[in-house]
Design a protein around this motif. Sequence first.
Motif, PDB file in Angstrom:
ATOM      1  N   ALA A 150       0.830  -1.203   0.000  1.00 37.57           N
ATOM      2  CA  ALA A 150       0.000   0.000   0.000  1.00 37.57           C
ATOM      3  C   ALA A 150       0.868   1.259   0.000  1.00 37.57           C
ATOM      4  CB  ALA A 150      -0.921  -0.003   1.216  1.00 37.57           C
ATOM      5  N   GLY A 151       1.966   1.231   0.755  1.00 42.09           N
ATOM      6  CA  GLY A 151       2.866   2.374   0.769  1.00 42.09           C
ATOM      7  C   GLY A 151       3.473   2.629  -0.596  1.00 42.09           C
ATOM      8  N   CYS A 152       3.903   1.559  -1.273  1.00 43.34           N
ATOM      9  CA  CYS A 152       4.478   1.708  -2.610  1.00 43.34           C
ATOM     10  C   CYS A 152       3.430   2.225  -3.598  1.00 43.34           C
ATOM     11  CB  CYS A 152       5.044   0.371  -3.095  1.00 43.34           C
ATOM     12  SG  CYS A 152       6.464  -0.221  -2.150  1.00 43.34           S
ATOM     13  N   ALA A 153       2.223   1.705  -3.495  1.00 41.27           N
ATOM     14  CA  ALA A 153       1.151   2.157  -4.386  1.00 41.27           C
ATOM     15  C   ALA A 153       0.861   3.643  -4.194  1.00 41.27           C
ATOM     16  CB  ALA A 153      -0.109   1.335  -4.141  1.00 41.27           C
ATOM     17  N   LEU A 154       0.863   4.089  -2.947  1.00 42.86           N
ATOM     18  CA  LEU A 154       0.612   5.509  -2.675  1.00 42.86           C
ATOM     19  C   LEU A 154       1.717   6.374  -3.271  1.00 42.86           C
ATOM     20  CD1 LEU A 154      -1.053   7.689  -1.225  1.00 42.86           C
ATOM     21  CD2 LEU A 154       0.351   7.283   0.810  1.00 42.86           C
ATOM     22  N   LEU A 155       2.961   5.952  -3.115  1.00 40.93           N
ATOM     23  CA  LEU A 155       4.084   6.707  -3.671  1.00 40.93           C
ATOM     24  C   LEU A 155       4.039   6.748  -5.191  1.00 40.93           C
ATOM     25  CD1 LEU A 155       6.991   5.474  -1.365  1.00 40.93           C
ATOM     26  CD2 LEU A 155       5.905   7.732  -1.358  1.00 40.93           C
ATOM     27  N   VAL A 185       1.028   6.565  -6.994  1.00 36.99           N
ATOM     28  CA  VAL A 185      -0.177   7.288  -7.420  1.00 36.99           C
ATOM     29  C   VAL A 185      -0.015   8.805  -7.257  1.00 36.99           C
ATOM     30  CG1 VAL A 185      -2.607   7.709  -6.832  1.00 36.99           C
ATOM     31  CG2 VAL A 185      -1.746   5.369  -7.041  1.00 36.99           C
ATOM     32  N   LEU A 186       0.638   9.242  -6.206  1.00 37.74           N
ATOM     33  CA  LEU A 186       0.759  10.687  -5.955  1.00 37.74           C
ATOM     34  C   LEU A 186       1.380  11.446  -7.132  1.00 37.74           C
ATOM     35  CD1 LEU A 186       1.729  10.784  -2.152  1.00 37.74           C
ATOM     36  CD2 LEU A 186      -0.447  11.430  -3.217  1.00 37.74           C
ATOM     37  N   PRO A 187       2.495  10.981  -7.723  1.00 33.99           N
ATOM     38  CA  PRO A 187       3.013  11.687  -8.899  1.00 33.99           C
ATOM     39  C   PRO A 187       2.052  11.682 -10.090  1.00 33.99           C
ATOM     40  CG  PRO A 187       4.708  10.288  -7.946  1.00 33.99           C
ATOM     41  CD  PRO A 187       3.424   9.928  -7.278  1.00 33.99           C
ATOM     42  N   VAL A 188       1.292  10.600 -10.254  1.00 32.36           N
ATOM     43  CA  VAL A 188       0.320  10.551 -11.347  1.00 32.36           C
ATOM     44  C   VAL A 188      -0.748  11.625 -11.145  1.00 32.36           C
ATOM     45  CG1 VAL A 188      -1.429   9.139 -12.505  1.00 32.36           C
ATOM     46  CG2 VAL A 188       0.725   8.098 -11.749  1.00 32.36           C
ATOM     47  N   VAL A 189      -1.191  11.778  -9.912  1.00 32.01           N
ATOM     48  CA  VAL A 189      -2.180  12.821  -9.603  1.00 32.01           C
ATOM     49  C   VAL A 189      -1.582  14.202  -9.854  1.00 32.01           C
ATOM     50  CG1 VAL A 189      -3.543  13.880  -7.755  1.00 32.01           C
ATOM     51  CG2 VAL A 189      -3.394  11.381  -7.931  1.00 32.01           C
ATOM     52  N   TRP A 190      -0.338  14.395  -9.452  1.00 29.75           N
ATOM     53  CA  TRP A 190       0.340  15.681  -9.678  1.00 29.75           C
ATOM     54  C   TRP A 190       0.375  16.010 -11.172  1.00 29.75           C
ATOM     55  CZ3 TRP A 190       2.683  19.783  -7.137  1.00 29.75           C
ATOM     56  CH2 TRP A 190       3.535  20.572  -7.918  1.00 29.75           C
ATOM     57  N   ILE A 191       0.775  15.038 -11.977  1.00 32.43           N
ATOM     58  CA  ILE A 191       0.870  15.263 -13.420  1.00 32.43           C
ATOM     59  C   ILE A 191      -0.496  15.599 -14.005  1.00 32.43           C
ATOM     60  CG2 ILE A 191       1.370  14.135 -15.627  1.00 32.43           C
ATOM     61  CD1 ILE A 191       3.530  12.511 -14.126  1.00 32.43           C
ATOM     62  N   ALA A 192      -1.518  14.878 -13.574  1.00 33.09           N
ATOM     63  CA  ALA A 192      -2.866  15.126 -14.089  1.00 33.09           C
ATOM     64  C   ALA A 192      -3.341  16.525 -13.735  1.00 33.09           C
ATOM     65  CB  ALA A 192      -3.829  14.074 -13.535  1.00 33.09           C
ATOM     66  N   VAL A 193      -3.121  16.942 -12.503  1.00 34.87           N
ATOM     67  CA  VAL A 193      -3.535  18.282 -12.078  1.00 34.87           C
ATOM     68  C   VAL A 193      -2.755  19.357 -12.826  1.00 34.87           C
ATOM     69  CG1 VAL A 193      -3.571  19.891 -10.129  1.00 34.87           C
ATOM     70  CG2 VAL A 193      -4.310  17.521  -9.797  1.00 34.87           C
ATOM     71  N   ALA A 194      -1.431  19.154 -12.948  1.00 31.10           N
ATOM     72  CA  ALA A 194      -0.595  20.140 -13.637  1.00 31.10           C
ATOM     73  C   ALA A 194      -1.005  20.292 -15.091  1.00 31.10           C
ATOM     74  CB  ALA A 194       0.872  19.742 -13.532  1.00 31.10           C
ATOM     75  N   ARG A 195      -1.268  19.164 -15.746  1.00 33.70           N
ATOM     76  CA  ARG A 195      -1.563  19.212 -17.189  1.00 33.70           C
ATOM     77  C   ARG A 195      -2.995  19.625 -17.470  1.00 33.70           C
ATOM     78  NH1 ARG A 195      -2.671  20.340 -21.295  1.00 33.70           N
ATOM     79  NH2 ARG A 195      -2.497  19.296 -23.329  1.00 33.70           N
ATOM     80  N   TYR A 196      -3.948  18.983 -16.803  1.00 37.20           N
ATOM     81  CA  TYR A 196      -5.347  19.195 -17.160  1.00 37.20           C
ATOM     82  C   TYR A 196      -6.064  20.172 -16.247  1.00 37.20           C
ATOM     83  CZ  TYR A 196      -4.408  15.077 -19.988  1.00 37.20           C
ATOM     84  OH  TYR A 196      -3.870  14.197 -20.893  1.00 37.20           O
TER      85      TYR A 196
END
Length: 408
Positions: free
Chosen positions: A201-206, A208-219
Amino acid sequence: MTAPATHRAPARSPRPPEGAPARSRAQELEGYRGLAAMATVVFHVWQHYFRYGAQGADPPVDNRYVGAAISLEVIDFFFVMSAYLLTVSYARAAIDGAAVRPARMFLFRRAIRIVPLYFLAVLVVWAMRNPALPGNWLDLAEHLTFTQVLDKDQIFYTIGPAWSLSLEMLFYLVLVVLGPLAVRACRPLATRRARVAACAAGCALLYVLPVVWIAVARYGLHVPHTDWPVYFGPQARFGGFAAGMGLAVLAVTAGERGRLGPGPAAALAAASLAGLYGLSLSAAGENAAATFYHPVASLLWTVLLLATVHVRRPGRWHRALCARWLTGAGLVSYSLYMWHEPIMIGLYDAGLLPDAQSAFPLGVLIVLAAALVAAVASYWFLEYPASMLGRLRDGSGRSREYYPELAR
């Protein structure tokens, strides 16, 4: 210096690098390093031969299929592999209660692996490009503190590929904090399944967070892809390290179970490479494939590594990776990575690199040959001697006492 015979420690077999897999798999990973480093050289020569005009970018070979193969950007592979190798020991400690080396020893070994070559290369190249003082001191300071990745204008100055070392160094610091925390958090958990779930779960969170960052930054914020710190900074690129950490957890969890035979391993590796090629082929401009290229590529590189390290016995692909020319290139891959761009630019400035786009294949051969010679010299005269500094400290990270009887 060696200890006197009367106090000599019992002989021990050489230890593999921290977190390293079995020796045969380590050879294969060395082969991957060689391939990835040479692919990086080819990619940067490809970029060098681009021409830009009113109608846009003109590649040296006007074939999108060739361009997709060259533009795989294997830096994510380096991140995944580094995280996997360095996280294995923490995963074993968290899941199975194994011992782990102290943080000071981990950081000391990482420092002597990275810093001597990095500092020398940066200082030499910066001095050559800033012959008159004061020069660009900000650029030098950022490179020596591994913070150039935060500078939109100078992220690729001095030695362009060195930006990735900023993320490597940050990962080391994050790992020595999160690793022991994960070990402590898992101690109260009664079952192995619960400990595995916590680590996964810790690895999954680490990841997912960059993916969310990229999505927010781009879209959400519509930040252009040329805002390098936004998309190249740790908040965006840590997913590669998280994927490698997840592979370490998976490898420790599985142990000897579920190991692949040569056929399934080859099929899985081929599927991973096909996925990477398809991703590179479909990435264009700021479309979704380009926007999320690095998180997706990190997962596919992870699958390729899984097909390499989690096997019952090696197949043809594994034996090919152990070829001496590949493992030799892997041995000097760090030096090759650091020196190839300054060498390419120096050859061009000296008129030793053909200028015509049609000469791209010849340019690749010239740069590869010169960079490999320099990398071999750099390894034996700098990297290898620097690695001997590891003998200054014992397994606990304390200064090694060579003459204990004099300290009494």
